[in-house]
Design a protein around this motif. Structure first.
Motif, short mmCIF file in Angstrom:
data_model
loop_
_atom_site.label_atom_id
_atom_site.label_comp_id
_atom_site.label_asym_id
_atom_site.label_seq_id
_atom_site.Cartn_x
_atom_site.Cartn_y
_atom_site.Cartn_z
N VAL A 404 0.84 -1.21 0.00
CA VAL A 404 0.00 0.00 0.00
C VAL A 404 0.87 1.25 0.00
O VAL A 404 0.60 2.21 -0.73
CB VAL A 404 -0.95 -0.01 1.22
N THR A 405 1.92 1.26 0.82
CA THR A 405 2.80 2.44 0.88
C THR A 405 3.39 2.75 -0.49
O THR A 405 3.38 3.90 -0.94
CB THR A 405 3.94 2.21 1.89
N ASP A 406 3.90 1.73 -1.16
CA ASP A 406 4.54 1.96 -2.46
C ASP A 406 3.51 2.29 -3.54
O ASP A 406 3.82 3.00 -4.50
CB ASP A 406 5.38 0.76 -2.85
N LEU A 454 -6.71 10.53 -10.42
CA LEU A 454 -5.64 9.97 -9.59
C LEU A 454 -5.86 10.31 -8.11
O LEU A 454 -5.66 9.46 -7.23
CB LEU A 454 -4.28 10.52 -10.04
N ARG A 455 -6.28 11.53 -7.83
CA ARG A 455 -6.53 11.93 -6.43
C ARG A 455 -7.65 11.10 -5.81
O ARG A 455 -7.57 10.71 -4.64
CB ARG A 455 -6.88 13.42 -6.39
N SER A 456 -8.69 10.85 -6.59
CA SER A 456 -9.80 10.06 -6.07
C SER A 456 -9.37 8.62 -5.78
O SER A 456 -9.73 8.03 -4.76
CB SER A 456 -10.96 10.07 -7.08
N ARG A 457 -8.56 8.05 -6.67
CA ARG A 457 -8.06 6.70 -6.46
C ARG A 457 -7.15 6.64 -5.23
O ARG A 457 -7.17 5.67 -4.45
CB ARG A 457 -7.30 6.23 -7.70
N LEU A 458 -6.35 7.69 -5.05
CA LEU A 458 -5.46 7.77 -3.89
C LEU A 458 -6.26 7.78 -2.59
O LEU A 458 -5.96 7.04 -1.64
CB LEU A 458 -4.60 9.04 -3.99
N GLU A 463 -8.52 5.24 2.32
CA GLU A 463 -9.72 5.01 3.12
C GLU A 463 -9.91 3.52 3.41
O GLU A 463 -10.25 3.13 4.53
CB GLU A 463 -10.95 5.56 2.39
N LEU A 464 -9.66 2.69 2.40
CA LEU A 464 -9.82 1.25 2.56
C LEU A 464 -8.90 0.71 3.65
O LEU A 464 -9.25 -0.23 4.35
CB LEU A 464 -9.53 0.55 1.22
N HIS A 465 -7.74 1.31 3.82
CA HIS A 465 -6.75 0.80 4.77
C HIS A 465 -6.64 1.66 6.03
O HIS A 465 -5.74 1.46 6.84
CB HIS A 465 -5.39 0.68 4.09
N GLY A 466 -7.55 2.63 6.17
CA GLY A 466 -7.58 3.44 7.39
C GLY A 466 -6.41 4.39 7.54
O GLY A 466 -6.06 4.77 8.66
N GLY A 499 -18.32 5.80 2.06
CA GLY A 499 -18.45 4.50 2.68
C GLY A 499 -17.27 3.63 2.32
O GLY A 499 -16.39 4.05 1.58
N MET A 500 -17.27 2.42 2.80
CA MET A 500 -16.17 1.52 2.53
C MET A 500 -16.14 1.13 1.06
O MET A 500 -17.09 0.54 0.56
CB MET A 500 -16.32 0.25 3.39
#
Length: 503
Positions: A404-406, A454-458, A463-466, A499-500
């Motif tokens: 996730v970080t990378d 790209l911003r929305s995907r970021l 959000e998925l990973h808190g 939401g999730m």
């Protein structure tokens, strides 16, 4: 009269078309004749009783990929990209050599001579195949039957030129334009010095025998790698191979008279020395300036002294003590590297490269503590999370934190107008820290709509990973949390409520 004129015009077209057809047919006949003669000469050499003493190498050259230049228009660059994509999976080069396979242990049979063909494709994995000398045929390469992982090539003539080198001379086949086959005799007979071994040394951009490898303790006085440093040597050689390709693709050497590189957190400088040496040797006439930066003053003095002892080739390489934040350069960068910068030091390096308008950024991250912290808290709080049964295992927490970080870093680099790749740059048997992120500066910025996507995907990923905070995003001033008073979208035109996000 008008009808007569139309009739004569049509007749001219028919005659012209028929003439063109005959020309094409004649060209193909010449190509086929040249190919058959070339194939026959190769077979005669391989079938001869002294093949191992006579044959040196076989080379087949496919269609070359076009290259971009700084002076190209955007339209021409787009055509280059299209052509490269069309060439994906097609034969780029075939290299043939003779090898000797030793008999299995306990058997008295003599070593078996084989012809080993290495098929290199455009943007696809190399293929290596061994053939018995008497059964080897070139037809498979000329008729596209040697498929890459992308399937069969659709090129009508994938091989553009070829040559057979022998101790007596060289057969040269040219299928571009007027097809021809000629034999160039050596002025004096050359000795066949190729190693008849299955384990022949691989071609590398940097030889293990270069002096700086000895000075740094990677190889011994004879230029042979030390047992404990074989992995470091392989890692270094693979690294310069990757960066060399990126430099070629970026086009920064087309018009520039200098190349400026910086290695952040360079350590003992293995990669710094290697990259400087490669660029200096490869781009003659270009002023190569390389700088290694690390926080350890004693180590920096030691490796800088080594650079001074290596002669004028390394006059442009020097090492200084400092941190990423304190590094001061009075010029923009061409290449920034930061391999194994721990945790958020990678983020500092990436942002430094962006600030200095680096054309190429190369990082190999290690440690991902910041995101791991958010993952732990997120799973503990939300036991119904889709990842709950995955992230309760520490080993998976670690791997997902890295992934996730990378992925976040890759998205942020794309927002900074870089073309990004994330890949394993060397096998896990050499180092566990083997993920590389590369970014090549785009000549044309992404559109605002592309950046918004790209911003929305970021944000969805975070959000998925808190994840509430990430160093590289903070440095770039890019928010990674959705505004709770608004709806958000992953892609333009597809809106959904907060939401999730689904997996």
């Amino acid at each position: 009269m008008p009808h007569l004129w139309k009739f004569l015009t049509c007749l001219t077209v028919i005659v012209s078309t028929d003439g063109f057809s005959n020309t094409v047919s004649n060209q193909r006949a010449k190509q086929q004749e040249a190919i058959e003669r070339f194939t026959s000469e190769l077979q005669n050499i391989l079938d001869s009783s002294n093949a191992k003493d006579e044959f040196i190498s076989l080379t087949l050259n496919g269609i070359k990929a076009p290259r971009k230049t700084k002076k190209m228009s955007d339209e021409k660059k787009a055509l280059v990209d299209l052509k490269k994509e069309q060439l994906r999976g097609k034969i780029r080069e075939v290299q043939g050599r003779m090898i000797a396979l030793k008999p299995k242990q306990g058997k008295k049979k003599a070593s078996e001579l084989l012809l080993q063909a290495t098929v290199k494709y455009h943007s696809a994995t190399d293929l290596v195949q061994n053939y018995e000398l008497k059964s080897f045929t070139l037809d498979q390469f000329f008729n596209n039957s040697v498929e890459s992982e992308w399937g069969a090539s659709k090129e009508t003539l994938p091989i553009q030129s070829a040559e057979i080198k022998t101790v007596q001379g060289t057969w040269k086949l040219d299928l571009k334009g007027k097809s021809s086959l000629k034999y160039v005799k050596n002025k004096k007979t050359v000795e066949n010095t190729q190693i008849l071994s299955h384990d022949q040394k691989k071609n590398v951009l940097l030889s293990p025998s270069v002096l700086f490898f000895q000075k740094l303790g990677i190889t011994d006085g004879e230029g042979k790698p030390k047992v404990a440093r074989k992995s470091k040597l392989r890692q270094t050689q693979k690294f310069v191979e990757i960066v060399s390709r990126l430099v070629d693709e970026s086009g920064i050497t087309d018009s520039s008279k200098s190349i400026h590189t910086v290695d952040m957190g360079c350590g003992r400088g293995y990669l710094t020395f290697a990259l400087h040496s490669l660029l200096f040797d490869k781009y003659k006439g270009i002023n190569v300036q390389s700088r290694g930066i690390d926080v350890r003053p004693k180590l920096m003095k030691e490796v800088d002294d080594i650079a001074r002892d290596l002669g004028s080739d390394f006059d442009g390489l020097y090492f200084t003590t400092g941190t990423i934040e304190s590094a001061e350069l009075d010029h923009d960068l061409d290449v920034l590297i930061a391999l194994h910068a721990c945790d958020t030091a990678t983020d500092d390096s990436l942002f430094y490269g962006i600030k200095k308008s680096a054309n190429i950024i190369v990082t190999a991250p290690c440690c991902h503590k910041q995101v791991r912290m958010y993952l732990d808290a997120h799973v503990a709080k939300d036991t119904d999370h889709p990842y709950a049964d995955v992230l309760r295992h520490n080993i998976y927490k670690e791997r997902i934190a890295e992934t996730v970080t990378d992925s976040i870093r890759a998205l942020l680099l794309e927002l900074a107008d870089y073309d990004v790749q994330v890949f394993e740059f060397i096998g896990g048997e050499h180092t566990s820290k083997n993920v590389m992120i590369t970014g090549v500066k785009r000549r044309k910025s992404r559109t605002e709509s592309e950046k918004e996507a790209l911003r929305s995907r970021l944000k969805s990923l975070c959000e998925l990973h808190g994840i509430k905070k990430q160093k590289f995003a903070d440095l770039m001033n890019e928010p990674i949390i959705f505004d709770n008073d608004k709806v958000h979208t992953n892609m333009p035109g597809k809106r959904k409520a907060i939401g999730m996000p689904p997996l």
